[in-house]
Motif scaffolding. Structure first.
Motif, PDB file in Angstrom:
ATOM      1  N   UNK A  24      -6.714  12.703  36.182  1.00  0.00           N
ATOM      2  CA  UNK A  24      -6.248  11.404  35.720  1.00  0.00           C
ATOM      3  C   UNK A  24      -5.270  10.807  36.737  1.00  0.00           C
ATOM      4  N   UNK A  25      -5.317   9.500  36.904  1.00  0.00           N
ATOM      5  CA  UNK A  25      -4.447   8.820  37.874  1.00  0.00           C
ATOM      6  C   UNK A  25      -3.021   8.656  37.348  1.00  0.00           C
ATOM      7  N   UNK A  26      -2.859   8.652  36.035  1.00  0.00           N
ATOM      8  CA  UNK A  26      -1.531   8.527  35.430  1.00  0.00           C
ATOM      9  C   UNK A  26      -1.446   9.515  34.265  1.00  0.00           C
ATOM     10  N   UNK A  27      -0.354  10.270  34.231  1.00  0.00           N
ATOM     11  CA  UNK A  27      -0.128  11.177  33.118  1.00  0.00           C
ATOM     12  C   UNK A  27       1.355  11.506  33.038  1.00  0.00           C
ATOM     13  N   UNK A  28       1.736  12.101  31.913  1.00  0.00           N
ATOM     14  CA  UNK A  28       3.138  12.467  31.689  1.00  0.00           C
ATOM     15  C   UNK A  28       3.178  13.780  30.923  1.00  0.00           C
ATOM     16  N   UNK A  29       4.343  14.375  30.886  1.00  0.00           N
ATOM     17  CA  UNK A  29       4.489  15.633  30.169  1.00  0.00           C
ATOM     18  C   UNK A  29       5.781  16.322  30.538  1.00  0.00           C
TER      19      UNK A  29
END
Length: 191
Positions: A24-29
């Motif tokens: 994925x080009x954008x992710x968070x965590x």
């Protein structure tokens, strides 16, 4: 006929080897980072944007029994780093000198194996990971990504194949960026 059968088998086996997938080009965590140069352990929430080459981490850094708290924003797209000490509210704005290192598997990475993390054979109790290695500029890397979704789980960078520069483990990852202001510099850094 035997030679033809061997060639077909080699082609089939070679075709089954995983190739670099697209993350994925954008992710968070959340992430755990082990910085061997600074001899510190860092736990952080993060937001990652491969499209605009931006990364933000709100971290707790541990040096033995001491703790430091930072909000660090790396804007590689404009060449600036904002580092806010969350205790003192002092902010340092500096030019970024290192290149953006994506957490996605580069297309020329070499597949090194697959592993099952967790309890293999029990439904919903494991995750399949593919391991890739290669070079990114002056550094070597090792990356573990989920299969089939290609979510990074562990990314390590090395210098001269011996010295770990940065080792990150990702968890609680969700695709996309939930906070529209994730890549806006902290107010204490804008004067």
């Amino acid at each position: 006929m035997f030679l033809l059968a061997v060639l077909v088998t080699v082609v089939i086996v070679g075709a089954q080897e995983p190739h670099p997938c697209e993350s994925p080009k954008q992710f968070e965590g959340r992430q755990a980072t082990f910085d061997h140069q600074r001899k510190s352990q860092i736990f952080a929430r993060f937001a990652y944007d491969d499209i605009e080459k931006r990364f933000r981490e709100i971290e707790i850094e541990q040096f033995g029994k001491q703790h430091a708290f930072y909000d660090t924003l790396y804007l590689h797209n404009v060449g600036l780093e904002y580092k806010l000490d969350l205790r003192t509210r002092k902010c340092n704005v500096t030019a970024i000198t290192s290149p953006f290192r994506p957490f996605a598997i580069p297309p020329d990475a070499k597949f090194k194996g697959a592993v099952v993390y967790g309890a293999a054979g029990i439904p919903n109790q494991h995750v399949n990971l593919n391991r890739f290695e290669g070079e990114m500029g002056e550094l070597q890397f090792e990356m573990f990504h989920t299969s089939p979704n290609c979510i990074p789980v562990q990314v390590s960078f090395f210098k001269n194949s011996t010295r770990v520069v940065k080792h990150r483990q990702f968890y609680d990852v969700s695709v996309g960026i939930s906070d529209p202001e994730a890549f806006i510099p902290p107010k204490d850094c804008i004067k």
